[in-house]
Design a protein around this motif. Structure first.
Motif, short mmCIF file in Angstrom:
data_model
loop_
_atom_site.label_atom_id
_atom_site.label_comp_id
_atom_site.label_asym_id
_atom_site.label_seq_id
_atom_site.Cartn_x
_atom_site.Cartn_y
_atom_site.Cartn_z
N HIS A 64 0.84 -1.17 -0.12
CA HIS A 64 0.08 -0.12 -0.18
C HIS A 64 0.87 1.18 0.12
CE1 HIS A 64 -3.08 -3.02 0.78
NE2 HIS A 64 -2.56 -3.19 2.02
N PHE A 65 1.63 1.33 -1.02
CA PHE A 65 2.64 2.35 -1.14
C PHE A 65 2.08 3.84 -1.76
CE2 PHE A 65 5.27 -1.26 -0.49
CZ PHE A 65 6.05 -1.03 0.41
N TYR A 66 2.40 4.86 -1.13
CA TYR A 66 1.81 6.12 -1.49
C TYR A 66 3.05 7.05 -1.63
CZ TYR A 66 -1.44 9.72 -3.20
OH TYR A 66 -2.05 10.72 -3.93
N LYS A 67 3.33 7.65 -2.73
CA LYS A 67 4.35 8.91 -2.62
C LYS A 67 4.16 9.81 -1.50
CE LYS A 67 6.10 8.21 -7.41
NZ LYS A 67 6.73 9.14 -8.65
N PRO A 68 5.10 10.11 -0.92
CA PRO A 68 5.14 11.46 0.03
C PRO A 68 4.48 12.59 -0.73
CG PRO A 68 7.33 10.65 -0.27
CD PRO A 68 6.65 9.39 -0.85
N THR A 69 3.71 13.32 -0.57
CA THR A 69 2.98 14.20 -1.31
C THR A 69 2.99 15.65 -0.55
OG1 THR A 69 1.45 12.38 -2.43
CG2 THR A 69 0.74 14.93 -2.02
N VAL A 70 3.40 16.68 -1.49
CA VAL A 70 3.32 18.01 -1.06
C VAL A 70 2.27 18.67 -1.79
CG1 VAL A 70 4.60 20.10 -0.67
CG2 VAL A 70 5.67 17.86 -0.36
N LEU A 71 1.25 19.42 -1.03
CA LEU A 71 0.38 20.20 -2.10
C LEU A 71 0.24 21.86 -1.33
CD1 LEU A 71 -2.86 18.04 -1.21
CD2 LEU A 71 -1.60 18.47 -3.41
N THR A 72 0.44 22.65 -2.41
CA THR A 72 0.51 24.14 -2.10
C THR A 72 -0.74 24.82 -2.57
OG1 THR A 72 1.65 24.53 -4.19
CG2 THR A 72 3.18 24.18 -2.25
N GLY A 73 -0.99 26.22 -2.40
CA GLY A 73 -1.99 26.70 -2.62
C GLY A 73 -3.40 26.17 -2.15
N VAL A 74 -3.10 25.74 -0.66
CA VAL A 74 -4.33 25.06 -0.41
C VAL A 74 -5.18 26.23 0.48
CG1 VAL A 74 -3.62 22.69 -0.15
CG2 VAL A 74 -3.21 24.45 1.62
N THR A 75 -6.47 26.09 0.75
CA THR A 75 -7.07 26.91 1.33
C THR A 75 -7.77 26.18 2.61
OG1 THR A 75 -9.10 26.59 0.13
CG2 THR A 75 -7.80 28.48 -0.55
N ASP A 76 -8.13 27.00 3.64
CA ASP A 76 -8.43 26.55 4.98
C ASP A 76 -9.86 25.69 4.95
OD1 ASP A 76 -6.41 28.24 5.62
OD2 ASP A 76 -7.51 29.08 7.14
N ASP A 77 -10.63 25.80 3.92
CA ASP A 77 -11.90 25.05 3.88
C ASP A 77 -11.75 23.70 3.02
OD1 ASP A 77 -11.17 26.48 1.44
OD2 ASP A 77 -13.44 26.81 1.00
N MET A 78 -10.53 23.52 2.30
CA MET A 78 -10.32 22.46 1.62
C MET A 78 -10.15 21.24 2.77
SD MET A 78 -7.36 23.25 -1.28
CE MET A 78 -7.75 24.38 -2.48
N LEU A 137 -2.59 32.57 13.92
CA LEU A 137 -2.91 31.75 15.30
C LEU A 137 -4.47 31.63 15.33
CD1 LEU A 137 -0.95 33.88 17.95
CD2 LEU A 137 -0.74 31.56 17.16
N ALA A 138 -5.35 32.58 14.86
CA ALA A 138 -6.71 32.43 14.38
C ALA A 138 -6.99 31.23 13.49
CB ALA A 138 -7.12 33.60 13.97
N ARG A 139 -6.24 31.15 12.52
CA ARG A 139 -6.51 30.11 11.55
C ARG A 139 -5.89 28.62 12.14
NH1 ARG A 139 -3.45 32.00 6.37
NH2 ARG A 139 -4.18 30.05 5.57
N ALA A 140 -4.83 28.58 13.02
CA ALA A 140 -4.39 27.55 13.45
C ALA A 140 -5.52 26.95 14.44
CB ALA A 140 -2.90 27.82 14.05
N ASN A 141 -6.14 27.83 15.21
CA ASN A 141 -7.13 27.34 16.34
C ASN A 141 -8.58 27.24 15.41
OD1 ASN A 141 -5.46 27.59 18.39
ND2 ASN A 141 -5.75 29.51 18.66
N ALA A 142 -8.55 27.32 14.53
CA ALA A 142 -9.98 27.01 13.49
C ALA A 142 -10.34 25.59 13.20
CB ALA A 142 -10.02 27.72 12.40
N SER A 143 -10.20 24.76 14.41
CA SER A 143 -10.52 23.19 14.22
C SER A 143 -10.91 22.70 15.49
CB SER A 143 -9.00 22.64 14.15
OG SER A 143 -9.07 21.34 14.07
N GLU A 144 -11.85 21.62 15.43
CA GLU A 144 -12.26 21.03 16.65
C GLU A 144 -11.24 20.07 17.32
OE1 GLU A 144 -15.42 19.00 14.76
OE2 GLU A 144 -16.87 20.45 15.31
N MET A 145 -10.20 19.94 16.62
CA MET A 145 -9.07 19.16 17.15
C MET A 145 -8.31 19.93 17.99
SD MET A 145 -9.80 16.48 16.15
CE MET A 145 -10.81 15.35 14.88
N GLY A 146 -7.55 19.47 18.92
CA GLY A 146 -6.61 20.10 19.86
C GLY A 146 -5.55 19.36 20.39
#
Length: 478
Positions: free
Chosen positions: A362-376, A400-409
């Motif tokens: 189950h090999f998947y190449k390590p992946t880098v995505l740029t230009g992502v938005t917070d709602d993706m 800091l506000a964007r980093a905290n915009a998650s239900e996870m912690g």
């Protein structure tokens, strides 16, 4: 490879009472590694009965004797380290160096909690009643149900079994059916502690015959889970029926902030191996990369070049730096997440496909995505795979506000040369653990755990034993 083990109930290795078994598959070859017993309802009920008897004996064992037993377990784990690290890599596919480190960290849990067993302190409080005093003591809570995930099959068992045993509890371990052998090796090491029969038990099998009876049994007073938030939410509901104590380490979606004053080489050199350790299947791994606009392009270039240099393959090969995903389902999910991100406008900078050089696994190449938005989806939800999603920011308050915009912690990270900025960041980030210029959060002496939808309770540190103890108050008057 499992022929010497099985279910561990009342001090003995056993097959399933109905002779049912489950195949364990290699994530590298997709071939069967072996078959393990699948516990029936009767088997789990036997484990519960054994744990009840084991608890009565183990709770009356002195703290010093418990500590000595746990040191003997750690000694045996050291002796069998080569066997254990190989089992970890066989079942998970992770590189052997990472497996070795996991086993070392697991040994350290038993060492740490062996000493914590001697430090379960009470206290005396002056009473208002003449000739009286209050005595506060700590007692083992009872039988513990320990439910662990497959991604760290040794460390997660150790984080639960070690504090439970140190506190004087008996424990029923229910590991993932995808990685049962690692738990078996660890339980077999526990035999070196000469624990009472029933103090440690191991069952493997489906929810209906393992999880359900453990959760329903009134004698089980504490359950600990490492798993998904969805499973944790269900466990909380199930625990309510018998008012069990619960602690759980659930999902994460960790932000990583690279400020404009960061040591860029340091950030790159440690973030790439951290992100792709265990093929990204790590709850505390950074998922959301926020890079200051002044460093963004340099960071992306450096991150991509280091990512492309990673060697994929069988974790038993010492030169391999990233192994496969655990199963076909995770592989399909990672493909879906990347496809969704690209359709939503993200740019593929590296990877983004199954590794074509492998005919199996189950090999998947390590992946880098740029230009992502917070709602993706790749940004808004934990991807639990080898995907680094990178975006820009300009201002500290904004990121800091964007980093905290998650239900996870669960965890969060930042790179900066400024002590003042580091302090502000630690204070502002909503997470149970924060790393500044470092990802080294997992240590036996430090409390590990999250907030919000990432769980409750702590594993490790002086805090780690608390959930396995009840507090008793006595008013004594003479």
């Amino acid at each position: 490879m499992y022929q010497n083990y099985g279910l561990f109930i009342d001090g003995r290795w056993l097959g399933a009472s109905d002779n049912e078994t489950t195949d364990v598959l290699s994530p590298v070859t997709e071939q069967v590694l072996g078959a393990v017993p699948r516990a029936s309802l009767a088997d789990t009920q036997s484990a519960l009965a054994a744990a009840g008897k084991g608890f009565e004996k183990w709770r009356s064992t002195s703290a010093f004797a418990r500590a000595d037993a746990m040191h003997r377990i750690a000694d045996e784990m050291i002796r069998r380290a080569d066997e254990a690290k190989r089992m970890i890599s066989l079942e998970t596919g992770k590189p052997i160096a990472q497996s070795e480190r996991e086993w070392i960290l697991s040994i350290d849990q038993f060492r740490w909690f062996a000493e914590e067993a001697r430090r379960i302190y009470g206290r005396i409080i002056e009473s208002r009643v003449p000739n009286g005093r209050f005595e506060v003591t700590r007692e083992p809570v009872g039988i513990v149900g320990a439910f662990t995930a497959w991604n760290f099959p040794a460390a997660l068992v150790a984080r639960k079994a070690a504090p439970a045993l140190a506190a004087g509890c008996s424990v029923i371990i229910r590991p993932s059916s995808q990685t049962p052998g690692v738990a078996m090796v660890m339980v077999d090491c526990m035999r070196a502690g000469n624990l009472p029969d029933g103090a440690v038990n191991l069952v493997i099998g489906p929810t209906a015959t393992t999880y359900t009876p453990i959760m329903a049994d009134k004698a089980v007073r504490k359950v600990s889970l490492t798993g998904s938030t969805r499973v944790g939410q269900q466990m909380i509901r199930d625990a309510a029926d018998t008012v069990k104590k619960v602690s759980m380490e659930l999902g994460g979606n960790a932000p990583l902030i690279v400020y404009n004053d960061a040591d860029l080489e340091l950030a790159l050199n440690v973030s790439v191996p951290t992100k792709f350790a265990n093929a990204g299947q790590v709850c505390v791994t950074p998922d959301r990369f926020f890079v200051h606009e002044s460093l963004h392009d340099q960071f992306v270039d450096g991150f991509v070049s280091r990512t492309k240099a990673l060697k994929l393959g069988d974790g038993l090969d010492p030169s391999v730096q990233m192994g496969p995903l655990i199963n076909a389902g995770r592989l399909s999910e990672i493909e879906s997440i990347v496809t969704d991100a690209l359709k939503s406008g993200a740019t593929l900078a590296a990877g983004g496909e199954r590794a074509p050089e492998f005919n199996a696994g189950h090999f998947y190449k390590p992946t880098v995505l740029t230009g992502v938005t917070d709602d993706m989806k790749v940004f808004a939800e934990e991807n639990f795979g080898p995907i680094a999603a990178i975006t820009r920011f300009s201002e500290e308050d904004e990121v800091l506000a964007r980093a905290n915009a998650s239900e996870m912690g669960l965890s969060a990270y930042a790179f900066t040369r400024s002590p003042d900025r580091a302090g502000r960041t630690v204070a502002a980030l909503k997470a149970g653990m924060v790393g500044i210029n470092s990802f080294a959060l997992a240590a036996s002496e430090a409390p590990f755990g999250g907030t919000n939808h990432s769980g409750m309770g702590r594993e490790g540190g002086i805090e780690g034993i608390s959930d396995y103890l009840d507090t008793k108050l006595a008013q004594i008057v003479f």
